[in-house]
Design a protein around this motif. Structure first.
Motif, PDB file in Angstrom:
ATOM      1  N   GLN A  23       0.818  -1.215   0.000  1.00  0.00           N
ATOM      2  CA  GLN A  23       0.000   0.000   0.000  1.00  0.00           C
ATOM      3  C   GLN A  23       0.855   1.269   0.000  1.00  0.00           C
ATOM      4  O   GLN A  23       0.322   2.378   0.003  1.00  0.00           O
ATOM      5  CB  GLN A  23      -0.938   0.010   1.215  1.00  0.00           C
ATOM      6  CG  GLN A  23      -1.949  -1.114   1.206  1.00  0.00           C
ATOM      7  CD  GLN A  23      -2.885  -1.027   0.016  1.00  0.00           C
ATOM      8  OE1 GLN A  23      -3.255   0.044  -0.427  1.00  0.00           O
ATOM      9  NE2 GLN A  23      -3.268  -2.181  -0.512  1.00  0.00           N
ATOM     10  N   GLU A  24       2.179   1.079   0.052  1.00  0.00           N
ATOM     11  CA  GLU A  24       3.146   2.186   0.048  1.00  0.00           C
ATOM     12  C   GLU A  24       2.985   3.105   1.253  1.00  0.00           C
ATOM     13  O   GLU A  24       3.009   4.340   1.129  1.00  0.00           O
ATOM     14  CB  GLU A  24       3.075   2.963  -1.273  1.00  0.00           C
ATOM     15  CG  GLU A  24       3.415   2.102  -2.470  1.00  0.00           C
ATOM     16  CD  GLU A  24       3.348   2.841  -3.794  1.00  0.00           C
ATOM     17  OE1 GLU A  24       2.855   3.988  -3.844  1.00  0.00           O
ATOM     18  OE2 GLU A  24       3.810   2.255  -4.789  1.00  0.00           O
ATOM     19  N   VAL A  25       2.772   2.497   2.422  1.00  0.00           N
ATOM     20  CA  VAL A  25       2.700   3.225   3.686  1.00  0.00           C
ATOM     21  C   VAL A  25       3.510   2.460   4.723  1.00  0.00           C
ATOM     22  O   VAL A  25       3.872   1.299   4.517  1.00  0.00           O
ATOM     23  CB  VAL A  25       1.247   3.403   4.192  1.00  0.00           C
ATOM     24  CG1 VAL A  25       0.436   4.249   3.243  1.00  0.00           C
ATOM     25  CG2 VAL A  25       0.573   2.073   4.458  1.00  0.00           C
ATOM     26  N   SER A  26       3.774   3.104   5.844  1.00  0.00           N
ATOM     27  CA  SER A  26       4.460   2.420   6.939  1.00  0.00           C
ATOM     28  C   SER A  26       3.462   1.538   7.695  1.00  0.00           C
ATOM     29  O   SER A  26       2.241   1.725   7.585  1.00  0.00           O
ATOM     30  CB  SER A  26       5.063   3.440   7.900  1.00  0.00           C
ATOM     31  OG  SER A  26       4.038   4.154   8.561  1.00  0.00           O
ATOM     32  N   VAL A  27       3.992   0.607   8.469  1.00  0.00           N
ATOM     33  CA  VAL A  27       3.142  -0.231   9.314  1.00  0.00           C
ATOM     34  C   VAL A  27       2.361   0.658  10.286  1.00  0.00           C
ATOM     35  O   VAL A  27       1.161   0.465  10.492  1.00  0.00           O
ATOM     36  CB  VAL A  27       3.978  -1.284  10.068  1.00  0.00           C
ATOM     37  CG1 VAL A  27       3.162  -1.978  11.136  1.00  0.00           C
ATOM     38  CG2 VAL A  27       4.556  -2.307   9.089  1.00  0.00           C
ATOM     39  N   ALA A  28       3.032   1.646  10.854  1.00  0.00           N
ATOM     40  CA  ALA A  28       2.368   2.554  11.792  1.00  0.00           C
ATOM     41  C   ALA A  28       1.214   3.300  11.121  1.00  0.00           C
ATOM     42  O   ALA A  28       0.135   3.449  11.705  1.00  0.00           O
ATOM     43  CB  ALA A  28       3.374   3.544  12.376  1.00  0.00           C
ATOM     44  N   LYS A  29       1.408   3.767   9.909  1.00  0.00           N
ATOM     45  CA  LYS A  29       0.355   4.480   9.186  1.00  0.00           C
ATOM     46  C   LYS A  29      -0.814   3.549   8.878  1.00  0.00           C
ATOM     47  O   LYS A  29      -1.983   3.927   9.036  1.00  0.00           O
ATOM     48  CB  LYS A  29       0.916   5.086   7.891  1.00  0.00           C
ATOM     49  CG  LYS A  29      -0.083   5.852   7.076  1.00  0.00           C
ATOM     50  CD  LYS A  29      -0.527   7.101   7.791  1.00  0.00           C
ATOM     51  CE  LYS A  29      -1.414   7.944   6.909  1.00  0.00           C
ATOM     52  NZ  LYS A  29      -1.955   9.087   7.627  1.00  0.00           N
ATOM     53  N   LEU A  30      -0.520   2.338   8.443  1.00  0.00           N
ATOM     54  CA  LEU A  30      -1.552   1.357   8.141  1.00  0.00           C
ATOM     55  C   LEU A  30      -2.415   1.081   9.366  1.00  0.00           C
ATOM     56  O   LEU A  30      -3.646   1.157   9.305  1.00  0.00           O
ATOM     57  CB  LEU A  30      -0.914   0.059   7.648  1.00  0.00           C
ATOM     58  CG  LEU A  30      -1.865  -1.085   7.338  1.00  0.00           C
ATOM     59  CD1 LEU A  30      -2.591  -0.815   6.031  1.00  0.00           C
ATOM     60  CD2 LEU A  30      -1.105  -2.383   7.260  1.00  0.00           C
ATOM     61  N   LEU A  31      -1.775   0.801  10.499  1.00  0.00           N
ATOM     62  CA  LEU A  31      -2.523   0.534  11.724  1.00  0.00           C
ATOM     63  C   LEU A  31      -3.260   1.780  12.204  1.00  0.00           C
ATOM     64  O   LEU A  31      -4.402   1.690  12.671  1.00  0.00           O
ATOM     65  CB  LEU A  31      -1.590   0.013  12.814  1.00  0.00           C
ATOM     66  CG  LEU A  31      -0.995  -1.367  12.549  1.00  0.00           C
ATOM     67  CD1 LEU A  31      -0.008  -1.725  13.641  1.00  0.00           C
ATOM     68  CD2 LEU A  31      -2.070  -2.425  12.417  1.00  0.00           C
ATOM     69  N   GLY A  32      -2.629   2.940  12.069  1.00  0.00           N
ATOM     70  CA  GLY A  32      -3.273   4.184  12.467  1.00  0.00           C
ATOM     71  C   GLY A  32      -4.540   4.457  11.673  1.00  0.00           C
ATOM     72  O   GLY A  32      -5.552   4.894  12.229  1.00  0.00           O
ATOM     73  N   CYS A  33      -4.498   4.191  10.375  1.00  0.00           N
ATOM     74  CA  CYS A  33      -5.686   4.387   9.535  1.00  0.00           C
ATOM     75  C   CYS A  33      -6.803   3.448   9.953  1.00  0.00           C
ATOM     76  O   CYS A  33      -7.966   3.854  10.043  1.00  0.00           O
ATOM     77  CB  CYS A  33      -5.336   4.170   8.064  1.00  0.00           C
ATOM     78  SG  CYS A  33      -4.357   5.495   7.352  1.00  0.00           S
ATOM     79  N   PHE A  34      -6.447   2.196  10.234  1.00  0.00           N
ATOM     80  CA  PHE A  34      -7.464   1.238  10.666  1.00  0.00           C
ATOM     81  C   PHE A  34      -8.069   1.658  12.007  1.00  0.00           C
ATOM     82  O   PHE A  34      -9.284   1.626  12.194  1.00  0.00           O
ATOM     83  CB  PHE A  34      -6.885  -0.175  10.765  1.00  0.00           C
ATOM     84  CG  PHE A  34      -7.900  -1.183  11.198  1.00  0.00           C
ATOM     85  CD1 PHE A  34      -8.927  -1.567  10.348  1.00  0.00           C
ATOM     86  CD2 PHE A  34      -7.852  -1.727  12.463  1.00  0.00           C
ATOM     87  CE1 PHE A  34      -9.889  -2.479  10.765  1.00  0.00           C
ATOM     88  CE2 PHE A  34      -8.804  -2.646  12.882  1.00  0.00           C
ATOM     89  CZ  PHE A  34      -9.821  -3.021  12.030  1.00  0.00           C
TER      90      PHE A  34
END
Length: 65
Positions: A23-34
């Motif tokens: 998704q071209e994001v960091s793990v932190a960004k992915l979890l933050g969005c969720f």
């Protein structure tokens, strides 16, 4: 901002990292969005995302009830 630690094993982390990279994001960004969608934050991705996050929560928590 708050920081939190999540205990997952190495395989889970590697898989999560691949999802984030795809998704071209960091793990932190992915979890933050969720989390934003799950908590119905002002920063959520929209009404569909909030609904899907809530649906996931209801299904995932069935095994803990």
């Amino acid at each position: 901002m708050k920081r939190l630690n999540v205990d997952i094993d190495q395989k889970e982390y590697e898989r999560l990292k691949k999802v984030a990279e795809y998704q071209e994001v960091s793990v932190a960004k992915l979890l933050g969005c969720f989390i934003s969608d799950l908590t119905r934050s002002d920063n959520s991705g929209g009404s569909d995302e909030r609904e899907y996050a809530n649906d996931w929560l209801n299904r995932a928590m069935l095994k803990y009830r």
